[in-house]
Design a protein around this motif. Structure first.
Motif, mmCIF file in Angstrom:
data_model
loop_
_atom_site.group_PDB
_atom_site.id
_atom_site.type_symbol
_atom_site.label_atom_id
_atom_site.label_comp_id
_atom_site.label_asym_id
_atom_site.label_seq_id
_atom_site.Cartn_x
_atom_site.Cartn_y
_atom_site.Cartn_z
ATOM 1 N N CYS A 160 -5.142 2.347 -8.844
ATOM 2 C CA CYS A 160 -5.491 2.824 -7.501
ATOM 3 C C CYS A 160 -6.946 2.492 -7.176
ATOM 4 O O CYS A 160 -7.817 2.546 -8.052
ATOM 5 C CB CYS A 160 -5.311 4.336 -7.403
ATOM 6 S SG CYS A 160 -3.599 4.875 -7.340
ATOM 7 N N ILE A 181 1.580 8.157 -3.929
ATOM 8 C CA ILE A 181 0.730 8.084 -5.122
ATOM 9 C C ILE A 181 0.770 9.420 -5.859
ATOM 10 O O ILE A 181 0.912 9.455 -7.086
ATOM 11 C CB ILE A 181 -0.713 7.685 -4.757
ATOM 12 C CG1 ILE A 181 -0.734 6.259 -4.191
ATOM 13 C CG2 ILE A 181 -1.631 7.797 -5.983
ATOM 14 C CD1 ILE A 181 -2.052 5.866 -3.566
ATOM 15 N N ASP A 191 -10.610 4.395 -2.655
ATOM 16 C CA ASP A 191 -10.159 4.935 -1.370
ATOM 17 C C ASP A 191 -8.802 5.607 -1.503
ATOM 18 O O ASP A 191 -8.565 6.656 -0.888
ATOM 19 C CB ASP A 191 -10.095 3.838 -0.306
ATOM 20 C CG ASP A 191 -11.477 3.405 0.179
ATOM 21 O OD1 ASP A 191 -12.458 4.160 -0.028
ATOM 22 O OD2 ASP A 191 -11.571 2.319 0.767
ATOM 23 N N GLU A 192 -7.908 5.022 -2.294
ATOM 24 C CA GLU A 192 -6.593 5.645 -2.499
ATOM 25 C C GLU A 192 -6.736 6.972 -3.233
ATOM 26 O O GLU A 192 -6.083 7.962 -2.874
ATOM 27 C CB GLU A 192 -5.665 4.704 -3.271
ATOM 28 C CG GLU A 192 -5.165 3.543 -2.442
ATOM 29 C CD GLU A 192 -4.408 2.509 -3.247
ATOM 30 O OE1 GLU A 192 -3.378 2.033 -2.731
ATOM 31 O OE2 GLU A 192 -4.840 2.161 -4.373
ATOM 32 N N ALA A 223 0.833 -1.196 0.000
ATOM 33 C CA ALA A 223 0.000 0.000 0.000
ATOM 34 C C ALA A 223 0.868 1.245 0.000
ATOM 35 O O ALA A 223 1.847 1.332 0.733
ATOM 36 C CB ALA A 223 -0.924 -0.005 1.204
ATOM 37 N N LYS A 224 0.512 2.187 -0.845
ATOM 38 C CA LYS A 224 1.269 3.431 -0.942
ATOM 39 C C LYS A 224 0.548 4.528 -0.171
ATOM 40 O O LYS A 224 -0.676 4.547 -0.093
ATOM 41 C CB LYS A 224 1.426 3.840 -2.399
ATOM 42 C CG LYS A 224 2.302 2.908 -3.184
ATOM 43 C CD LYS A 224 2.492 3.409 -4.601
ATOM 44 C CE LYS A 224 3.438 2.517 -5.360
ATOM 45 N NZ LYS A 224 3.640 3.004 -6.720
ATOM 46 N N THR A 225 1.334 5.461 0.344
ATOM 47 C CA THR A 225 0.754 6.615 1.023
ATOM 48 C C THR A 225 0.189 7.563 -0.032
ATOM 49 O O THR A 225 0.592 7.514 -1.205
ATOM 50 C CB THR A 225 1.808 7.362 1.847
ATOM 51 O OG1 THR A 225 2.769 7.949 0.942
ATOM 52 C CG2 THR A 225 2.518 6.446 2.846
ATOM 53 N N PRO A 226 -0.720 8.447 0.385
ATOM 54 C CA PRO A 226 -1.224 9.438 -0.574
ATOM 55 C C PRO A 226 -0.095 10.243 -1.217
ATOM 56 O O PRO A 226 -0.126 10.518 -2.419
ATOM 57 C CB PRO A 226 -2.140 10.320 0.277
ATOM 58 C CG PRO A 226 -2.623 9.395 1.349
ATOM 59 C CD PRO A 226 -1.433 8.512 1.657
#
Length: 93
Positions: A76, A20, A79-80, A14-17
């Motif tokens: 993505c 991304i 939610d992302e 999972a990447k942070t905002p």
């Protein structure tokens, strides 16, 4: 149902905002390409922010004007995308 190893992998992937944004959003939102509001430009973001988070999220997920659905992050999740929108808004007030 996911096993523990698969769940741990997905969590780690999972990447942070911000990650991304840096990978998928900044090409337009750091330069203003295709009319994108630049992150940090409060005047450009103010009328967009005034529409409310739900509208911003809907536009980012579904596409709006020159921006394709989910920008350049087709992989993505919704939610992302919403988290990235919130990240950009927080830097643009």
């Amino acid at each position: 149902e996911l096993n523990a190893a698969a769940a741990a992998f997905m969590e780690a992937a999972a990447k942070t905002p911000e990650e991304i944004y840096n990978g998928s959003c900044m090409a337009c939102h750091a330069t203003g390409a295709a009319g994108a509001p630049k992150v940090g430009d409060a005047a450009a973001w103010a009328p967009r922010i005034a529409q409310g988070a739900d509208t911003l999220h809907k536009h980012a997920i579904g596409g709006f004007n020159m921006m394709p659905p989910k920008g350049t992050c087709a992989a993505c999740s919704d939610d992302e995308i919403m988290a990235v929108v919130d990240f950009m808004v927080s830097k643009s007030k």
